[in-house]
Write an enzyme that holds these catalytic residues in place. Structure first.
Site, short mmCIF file in Angstrom:
data_model
loop_
_atom_site.label_atom_id
_atom_site.label_comp_id
_atom_site.label_asym_id
_atom_site.label_seq_id
_atom_site.Cartn_x
_atom_site.Cartn_y
_atom_site.Cartn_z
N GLN A 280 1.00 -1.51 2.39
CA GLN A 280 0.79 -2.87 2.88
C GLN A 280 0.62 -2.86 4.40
O GLN A 280 -0.27 -3.51 4.95
CB GLN A 280 1.98 -3.75 2.48
N ASP B 131 7.23 -13.19 4.10
CA ASP B 131 7.19 -12.61 2.75
C ASP B 131 8.19 -13.40 1.90
O ASP B 131 8.99 -14.19 2.45
CB ASP B 131 7.57 -11.12 2.84
N HIS C 288 7.13 -0.54 2.34
CA HIS C 288 5.85 -0.84 1.67
C HIS C 288 4.73 -0.34 2.60
O HIS C 288 4.01 -1.12 3.21
CB HIS C 288 5.73 -2.34 1.42
N ARG D 162 5.48 2.67 -7.70
CA ARG D 162 6.17 1.45 -7.25
C ARG D 162 7.52 1.43 -7.96
O ARG D 162 7.56 1.36 -9.19
CB ARG D 162 5.35 0.21 -7.59
N ARG E 294 -6.33 -3.90 1.74
CA ARG E 294 -5.58 -2.95 0.92
C ARG E 294 -6.54 -1.91 0.34
O ARG E 294 -6.23 -0.72 0.28
CB ARG E 294 -4.84 -3.67 -0.22
N CYS F 90 1.96 -10.78 2.85
CA CYS F 90 1.48 -9.68 2.00
C CYS F 90 1.01 -10.18 0.64
O CYS F 90 0.25 -9.50 -0.04
CB CYS F 90 2.59 -8.66 1.82
N1 CP Z 1 1.18 -7.20 -1.56
C1 CP Z 1 1.35 -6.53 -2.70
O1 CP Z 1 1.83 -5.40 -2.71
O2 CP Z 1 0.91 -7.18 -3.81
P1 CP Z 1 1.23 -6.75 -5.31
O3 CP Z 1 2.71 -6.87 -5.51
O4 CP Z 1 0.46 -7.73 -6.15
O5 CP Z 1 0.77 -5.35 -5.53
N1 NVA Z 2 9.17 -7.92 -0.60
C1 NVA Z 2 8.36 -8.13 -1.75
C2 NVA Z 2 6.97 -7.63 -1.52
C3 NVA Z 2 6.00 -7.86 -2.64
C4 NVA Z 2 4.63 -7.29 -2.38
C5 NVA Z 2 8.99 -7.44 -2.94
O1 NVA Z 2 9.51 -6.34 -2.79
O2 NVA Z 2 8.99 -8.02 -4.04
#
Ligand code: CP
Ligand code: NVA
Length: 313
Positions: A140, A232, A137, A110, A300, A272
């Site tokens: 997701q 989101d 993502h 990530r 997930r 999400c």
């Molecule tokens: N939706 C999602 O990716 O959640 P987290 O940021 O908690 O991993």
């Molecule tokens: N768009 C958000 C998604 C979090 C799961 C971010 O990148 O923070």
């Protein structure tokens, strides 16, 4: 005792999931089928990834992604996760990649920049999974389409609306919706539209499946007649300093009772998570029976188990 799972047809052509595009449409559908089977018959898969370990390289916080990868690898018979957190500047990424590939069979990352995912995949000989970047993502979206299929059945002709920022989550949804034949509309403020190249790529997919990809600045028109309304956060991780400014700009795009009415009485609500109640969604909307946010979170686990089976078997 549960029958052992058949590993034929599991493997993917691409060694990585750097973005949604590393899965062909056929592989995406196969993954969703496998995710459904993993969910219905978890005991079939309990030793499928025996002795496989994962490295987690997370530059940003996470609840769902981290926990579901940890539970997934363990339920598939693998070892636990080796968690290295942010890499800092102790050593170059290319050295980290060539260290962890010696000890673990996959890297889940990530990151801020998509380039970091590309660099990891270039240097590591083991699969690299994008667990969220500035552009995508994909994990997701896998869980989201598993959830949509469970609730609404066939993807073709469905109408999926996204209200809010043209961000990583929107990009992955748009690409996969178009490939699966679902119409996708994003309603966002001027200046916050999705990446033009990703819209163009999605429209190319849509031309093949009969779907449409629409970008509008009108929130009510954007969600009208949608089978599912998705939103989101307005400020993604790394954009916290813009949160106040964005709050004003995005308020007309809040998914509230009025917006859900425009979609229709049966429309699902999707997010999400994590969600900021009172901003991109009202507490009333996220708490209705039409809200499937916790199904998305559960899926997930199942979708990522399917992904790990396809990449690491
Ligand atoms: N939706 C999602 O990716 O959640 P987290 O940021 O908690 O991993
Ligand atoms: N768009 C958000 C998604 C979090 C799961 C971010 O990148 O923070």
């Amino acid at each position: 005792m549960a029958a052992a799972a058949n590993v034929e047809n599991w493997t993917m052509l691409s060694p990585d999931l750097k973005s949604d595009l590393d899965l062909s449409t056929e592989e995406l559908l196969r993954l969703l089928d496998l995710a459904g089977d993993v969910k219905r018959n978890p005991l079939r898969y309990t030793s499928a990834l025996r002795n496989r370990y994962l490295t987690l390289l997370f530059e940003k916080p996470s609840l769902r992604t981290r926990m579901t990868f940890e539970v997934a690898i363990q339920q598939l018979g693998g070892g636990s996760i080796l968690n290295i957190g942010p890499i800092g500047d102790r050593e170059p990424l290319k050295d980290i990649a060539r260290n962890v590939e010696r000890w673990t069979q996959g890297i889940v990352a990530r990151v801020y920049s998509q380039q970091t995912i590309e660099d990891l995949a270039k240097w590591a000989s083991v699969p690299v999974i994008n667990a969220l970047s500035d552009l995508y993502h994909p994990c997701q979206a896998l869980a989201d389409f598993q959830t949509i299929r469970e609730r609404l059945g066939d993807f073709r002709g469905l109408r999926l609306a996204f209200a809010g920022d043209g961000n990583n989550v929107a990009h992955s949804l748009m690409l996969d919706a178009a490939r699966l034949g679902a119409h996708f509309t994003i309603a966002c403020p001027k200046g916050y539209e999705p990446d033009a190249a990703i819209v163009a790529q999605s429209r190319a997919f849509a031309a093949e499946t009969g779907a449409t990809v629409t970008v509008t600045n009108d929130p009510i028109e954007g969600v009208r007649g949608a089978n599912a309304v998705y939103t989101d956060v307005w400020a993604s991780m790394g954009q916290e300093h813009e949160a106040d400014k964005r709050r004003e700009i995005f308020m007309p795009y809040q998914v509230n009772e009025t917006l859900m009415e425009a979609a229709g009485p049966d429309a699902l609500f999707m997010h999400c998570l994590p969600a900021k109640r009172g901003l991109e969604v009202t507490d009333g909307v996220i708490e209705t029976p039409h809200s499937v946010v916790f199904d998305q979170a559960e899926n997930r686990l199942h979708a990522q188990k399917a992904l790990l089976l396809m990449l690491l078997s």
